[in-house]
Design an enzyme around this catalytic site. Sequence first.
Site, mmCIF file in Angstrom:
data_model
loop_
_atom_site.group_PDB
_atom_site.id
_atom_site.type_symbol
_atom_site.label_atom_id
_atom_site.label_comp_id
_atom_site.label_asym_id
_atom_site.label_seq_id
_atom_site.Cartn_x
_atom_site.Cartn_y
_atom_site.Cartn_z
ATOM 1 C CB SER A 204 -8.392 -1.662 -9.174
ATOM 2 O OG SER A 204 -7.326 -2.005 -8.366
ATOM 3 C CG HIS B 231 -6.214 3.459 -8.384
ATOM 4 N ND1 HIS B 231 -6.218 3.320 -9.754
ATOM 5 C CD2 HIS B 231 -5.883 2.237 -7.897
ATOM 6 C CE1 HIS B 231 -5.913 2.075 -10.070
ATOM 7 N NE2 HIS B 231 -5.698 1.401 -8.969
ATOM 8 C CD GLU C 123 -6.104 6.034 -12.536
ATOM 9 O OE1 GLU C 123 -6.391 6.239 -13.710
ATOM 10 O OE2 GLU C 123 -6.469 5.010 -11.926
ATOM 11 C CG ASN D 56 -6.644 -0.744 -13.223
ATOM 12 O OD1 ASN D 56 -5.523 -1.099 -13.592
ATOM 13 N ND2 ASN D 56 -6.940 -0.560 -11.948
HETATM 14 C C1 LIG Z 1 -4.121 -3.003 -10.765
HETATM 15 C C2 LIG Z 1 -4.171 -1.556 -10.455
HETATM 16 O O1 LIG Z 1 -5.178 -1.117 -9.887
HETATM 17 C C3 LIG Z 1 -3.154 -0.579 -10.891
HETATM 18 C C4 LIG Z 1 -1.749 -1.064 -10.958
HETATM 19 O O2 LIG Z 1 -0.993 -0.944 -10.027
HETATM 20 S S1 LIG Z 1 -1.308 -1.815 -12.359
HETATM 21 C C5 LIG Z 1 0.356 -2.296 -12.122
HETATM 22 C C6 LIG Z 1 1.281 -1.141 -12.372
HETATM 23 N N1 LIG Z 1 2.639 -1.603 -12.177
HETATM 24 C C7 LIG Z 1 3.379 -2.006 -13.205
HETATM 25 O O3 LIG Z 1 2.987 -1.971 -14.362
HETATM 26 C C8 LIG Z 1 4.722 -2.534 -12.805
HETATM 27 C C9 LIG Z 1 5.527 -2.955 -14.002
HETATM 28 N N2 LIG Z 1 6.821 -3.427 -13.531
HETATM 29 C C10 LIG Z 1 7.846 -2.590 -13.263
HETATM 30 O O4 LIG Z 1 7.746 -1.375 -13.409
HETATM 31 C C11 LIG Z 1 9.123 -3.222 -12.790
HETATM 32 O O5 LIG Z 1 9.148 -4.565 -13.200
HETATM 33 C C12 LIG Z 1 9.272 -3.150 -11.230
HETATM 34 C C13 LIG Z 1 9.454 -1.693 -10.808
HETATM 35 C C14 LIG Z 1 8.098 -3.750 -10.482
HETATM 36 C C15 LIG Z 1 10.493 -3.951 -10.810
HETATM 37 O O6 LIG Z 1 11.577 -3.478 -11.504
HETATM 38 P P1 LIG Z 1 12.845 -4.412 -11.829
HETATM 39 O O7 LIG Z 1 13.900 -3.513 -12.305
HETATM 40 O O8 LIG Z 1 12.412 -5.536 -12.683
HETATM 41 O O9 LIG Z 1 13.137 -5.127 -10.494
HETATM 42 P P2 LIG Z 1 13.990 -4.753 -9.243
HETATM 43 O O10 LIG Z 1 15.416 -4.517 -9.628
HETATM 44 O O11 LIG Z 1 13.680 -5.841 -8.268
HETATM 45 O O12 LIG Z 1 13.335 -3.419 -8.696
HETATM 46 C C16 LIG Z 1 13.682 -2.126 -9.138
HETATM 47 C C17 LIG Z 1 13.791 -1.256 -7.916
HETATM 48 O O13 LIG Z 1 12.510 -1.170 -7.282
HETATM 49 C C18 LIG Z 1 12.629 -1.544 -5.917
HETATM 50 N N3 LIG Z 1 11.402 -2.209 -5.485
HETATM 51 C C19 LIG Z 1 10.695 -3.144 -6.144
HETATM 52 N N4 LIG Z 1 9.617 -3.474 -5.413
HETATM 53 C C20 LIG Z 1 9.656 -2.715 -4.286
HETATM 54 C C21 LIG Z 1 8.832 -2.576 -3.152
HETATM 55 N N5 LIG Z 1 7.706 -3.272 -3.019
HETATM 56 N N6 LIG Z 1 9.201 -1.698 -2.186
HETATM 57 C C22 LIG Z 1 10.329 -0.958 -2.295
HETATM 58 N N7 LIG Z 1 11.138 -1.030 -3.356
HETATM 59 C C23 LIG Z 1 10.806 -1.909 -4.326
HETATM 60 C C24 LIG Z 1 13.804 -2.497 -5.882
HETATM 61 O O14 LIG Z 1 14.370 -2.557 -4.589
HETATM 62 C C25 LIG Z 1 14.745 -1.862 -6.885
HETATM 63 O O15 LIG Z 1 15.424 -0.786 -6.274
HETATM 64 P P3 LIG Z 1 16.944 -0.440 -6.679
HETATM 65 O O16 LIG Z 1 16.857 0.117 -8.067
HETATM 66 O O17 LIG Z 1 17.341 0.576 -5.662
HETATM 67 O O18 LIG Z 1 17.688 -1.742 -6.588
HETATM 68 N N1 LIG Z 2 -2.792 -5.477 -6.691
HETATM 69 C C1 LIG Z 2 -2.632 -4.362 -7.361
HETATM 70 O O1 LIG Z 2 -1.782 -4.287 -8.260
HETATM 71 C C2 LIG Z 2 -3.460 -3.169 -7.040
HETATM 72 C C3 LIG Z 2 -4.567 -3.285 -6.249
HETATM 73 N N2 LIG Z 2 -5.316 -2.166 -5.950
HETATM 74 C C4 LIG Z 2 -6.482 -2.280 -5.099
HETATM 75 O O2 LIG Z 2 -6.052 -2.311 -3.747
HETATM 76 C C5 LIG Z 2 -6.970 -3.094 -2.974
HETATM 77 C C6 LIG Z 2 -6.188 -4.196 -2.268
HETATM 78 O O3 LIG Z 2 -5.524 -4.985 -3.234
HETATM 79 P P1 LIG Z 2 -4.265 -5.880 -2.851
HETATM 80 O O4 LIG Z 2 -3.513 -5.265 -1.740
HETATM 81 O O5 LIG Z 2 -3.588 -6.216 -4.110
HETATM 82 O O6 LIG Z 2 -5.007 -7.195 -2.323
HETATM 83 P P2 LIG Z 2 -4.494 -8.280 -1.260
HETATM 84 O O7 LIG Z 2 -5.285 -9.505 -1.530
HETATM 85 O O8 LIG Z 2 -3.010 -8.343 -1.281
HETATM 86 O O9 LIG Z 2 -4.911 -7.633 0.128
HETATM 87 C C7 LIG Z 2 -6.218 -7.389 0.525
HETATM 88 C C8 LIG Z 2 -6.226 -7.384 2.029
HETATM 89 O O10 LIG Z 2 -7.496 -6.955 2.494
HETATM 90 C C9 LIG Z 2 -7.869 -7.802 3.569
HETATM 91 N N3 LIG Z 2 -9.286 -7.721 3.839
HETATM 92 C C10 LIG Z 2 -10.312 -8.400 3.263
HETATM 93 N N4 LIG Z 2 -11.475 -8.040 3.832
HETATM 94 C C11 LIG Z 2 -11.177 -7.117 4.774
HETATM 95 C C12 LIG Z 2 -11.941 -6.392 5.738
HETATM 96 N N5 LIG Z 2 -13.266 -6.543 5.810
HETATM 97 N N6 LIG Z 2 -11.312 -5.541 6.582
HETATM 98 C C13 LIG Z 2 -9.972 -5.385 6.511
HETATM 99 N N7 LIG Z 2 -9.195 -6.061 5.647
HETATM 100 C C14 LIG Z 2 -9.784 -6.905 4.787
HETATM 101 C C15 LIG Z 2 -7.405 -9.171 3.083
HETATM 102 O O11 LIG Z 2 -7.407 -10.115 4.136
HETATM 103 P P3 LIG Z 2 -7.688 -11.681 3.754
HETATM 104 O O12 LIG Z 2 -6.626 -12.069 2.789
HETATM 105 O O13 LIG Z 2 -7.595 -12.343 5.074
HETATM 106 O O14 LIG Z 2 -9.062 -11.705 3.135
HETATM 107 C C16 LIG Z 2 -6.000 -8.808 2.610
HETATM 108 O O15 LIG Z 2 -5.085 -8.734 3.676
HETATM 109 C C17 LIG Z 2 -8.029 -3.611 -3.957
HETATM 110 O O16 LIG Z 2 -9.115 -2.733 -3.946
HETATM 111 C C18 LIG Z 2 -7.300 -3.561 -5.284
HETATM 112 O O17 LIG Z 2 -8.160 -3.463 -6.386
HETATM 113 C C19 LIG Z 2 -4.973 -0.921 -6.391
HETATM 114 C C20 LIG Z 2 -3.866 -0.758 -7.158
HETATM 115 C C21 LIG Z 2 -3.032 -1.866 -7.569
#
Ligand SMILES: CC(=O)CC(=O)SCCNC(=O)CCNC(=O)[C@H](O)C(C)(C)COP(=O)(O)OP(=O)(O)OC[C@H]1O[C@@H](n2cnc3c(N)ncnc32)[C@H](O)[C@@H]1OP(=O)(O)O
Ligand SMILES: NC(=O)C1=CN([C@@H]2O[C@H](COP(=O)(O)OP(=O)(O)OC[C@H]3O[C@@H](n4cnc5c(N)ncnc54)[C@H](OP(=O)(O)O)[C@@H]3O)[C@@H](O)[C@H]2O)C=CC1
Length: 293
Positions: free
Chosen positions: A121, A142, A154, A192
């Site tokens: 991320s 990403h 990304e 991010n």
């Molecule tokens: C941290 C990082 O590195 C980067 C990041 O990812 S940052 C995070 C980015 N993500 C966001 O900002 C998510 C913001 N949230 C949303 O867009 C919405 O709340 C959401 C799409 C997650 C859920 O939407 P919602 O309308 O509230 O819920 P919900 O009705 O349960 O889901 C919408 C649809 O997505 C589907 N869905 C949700 N999660 C799913 C999953 N994991 N797998 C498959 N389908 C999924 C649901 O089944 C549903 O499908 P239908 O329309 O066919 O029923």
């Molecule tokens: N969460 C998010 O919204 C997003 C996350 N990411 C990125 O994706 C990556 C994973 O995040 P996320 O899936 O949320 O995290 P989770 O905590 O859900 O999953 C991470 C997984 O990696 C496993 N793990 C740790 N060390 C090792 C290793 N040495 N070899 C293999 N597996 C290992 C962990 O096991 P254990 O729990 O046993 O340590 C766990 O199952 C991160 O780099 C995160 O920044 C990217 C986009 C969105």
Amino acid sequence: MAHQIQTIGIIGSGQMGSGIAHVCSLAGFDVLVNDVSEDRIKSSLATISGNMARQAASEKITESDRNAALDRIAAAPDMDALAGCDLVIESATEEEAVKREIFANLKPIVKPSAILASNTSSLSITRLAAETTSPEHFIGIHFMNPVPVMELVEVIRGIATNQATFDSAREFVARLGKTIVVAEDFPGFIVNRILLPMINEAIYTLHEGVGTVDAIDTAMRLGAHHPMGPLQLADFIGLDTCLSIMQVLYEGLADSKYRPCPLLVKYVEAGWLGRKAGRGFYDYSGETPIPTR
Ligand SMILES: CC(=O)CC(=O)SCCNC(=O)CCNC(=O)[C@H](O)C(C)(C)COP(=O)(O)OP(=O)(O)OC[C@H]1O[C@@H](n2cnc3c(N)ncnc32)[C@H](O)[C@@H]1OP(=O)(O)O
Ligand SMILES: NC(=O)C1=CN([C@@H]2O[C@H](COP(=O)(O)OP(=O)(O)OC[C@H]3O[C@@H](n4cnc5c(N)ncnc54)[C@H](OP(=O)(O)O)[C@@H]3O)[C@@H](O)[C@H]2O)C=CC1
């Protein structure tokens, strides 16, 4: 010339690794899922099956798409099984040391032409690439959470990434039906760099008592039309991941405006990592999430 990709290895089968395996198998790729724990891989495969069942129920895919996709995914508890992969996507915990060790261990296993990618991320793609024998074949891919739903990926080149690797990554993302945005190799890339300071600010807003969890999330859902409030989203991402990203921004950009909120630090220290831990800014033990403040 772009590399031919058919078999994909995924390292780390948490919420992101599971989502990546899900979309890759539905797109026709063969997928091998690796994690440190076999139980984790089993629960990842169960999650994928359940999420695909929901997609089939809402007619986004057919039952036969689901069965064919599930047949293309296999558990690979031993990293050696990734030897034949054309692309390996690391999606383990957001800690540089963990990721560096994974790439160091992969070095003698993967074939020389394989592309290695990280779903990090925030971390430097150039630094992670330096851990491999072929940094020209290394790239950041990403995905966004939840992977099956979010349209964006990304793509980030490291300083050594070559054009063929970039073209292959672009073709791969297109085959998944997702839209690519190219980001430069700066801490947190684009999404991010913008999203996490907003979430961190929401936590400061809570910490300073400006509003309750419910007030802050309602304000941003109804007042800014965000699909989730920032604290709900933080719990969804994982508070450990949020903190790691803020630390990378804070250290990498050397600006105090990225200082992680002390309340975020405390929650992570308490093990309150959000949804995946059953508690964060909300308590997930009951039928509906209850704000904890
Ligand atoms: C941290 C990082 O590195 C980067 C990041 O990812 S940052 C995070 C980015 N993500 C966001 O900002 C998510 C913001 N949230 C949303 O867009 C919405 O709340 C959401 C799409 C997650 C859920 O939407 P919602 O309308 O509230 O819920 P919900 O009705 O349960 O889901 C919408 C649809 O997505 C589907 N869905 C949700 N999660 C799913 C999953 N994991 N797998 C498959 N389908 C999924 C649901 O089944 C549903 O499908 P239908 O329309 O066919 O029923
Ligand atoms: N969460 C998010 O919204 C997003 C996350 N990411 C990125 O994706 C990556 C994973 O995040 P996320 O899936 O949320 O995290 P989770 O905590 O859900 O999953 C991470 C997984 O990696 C496993 N793990 C740790 N060390 C090792 C290793 N040495 N070899 C293999 N597996 C290992 C962990 O096991 P254990 O729990 O046993 O340590 C766990 O199952 C991160 O780099 C995160 O920044 C990217 C986009 C969105």
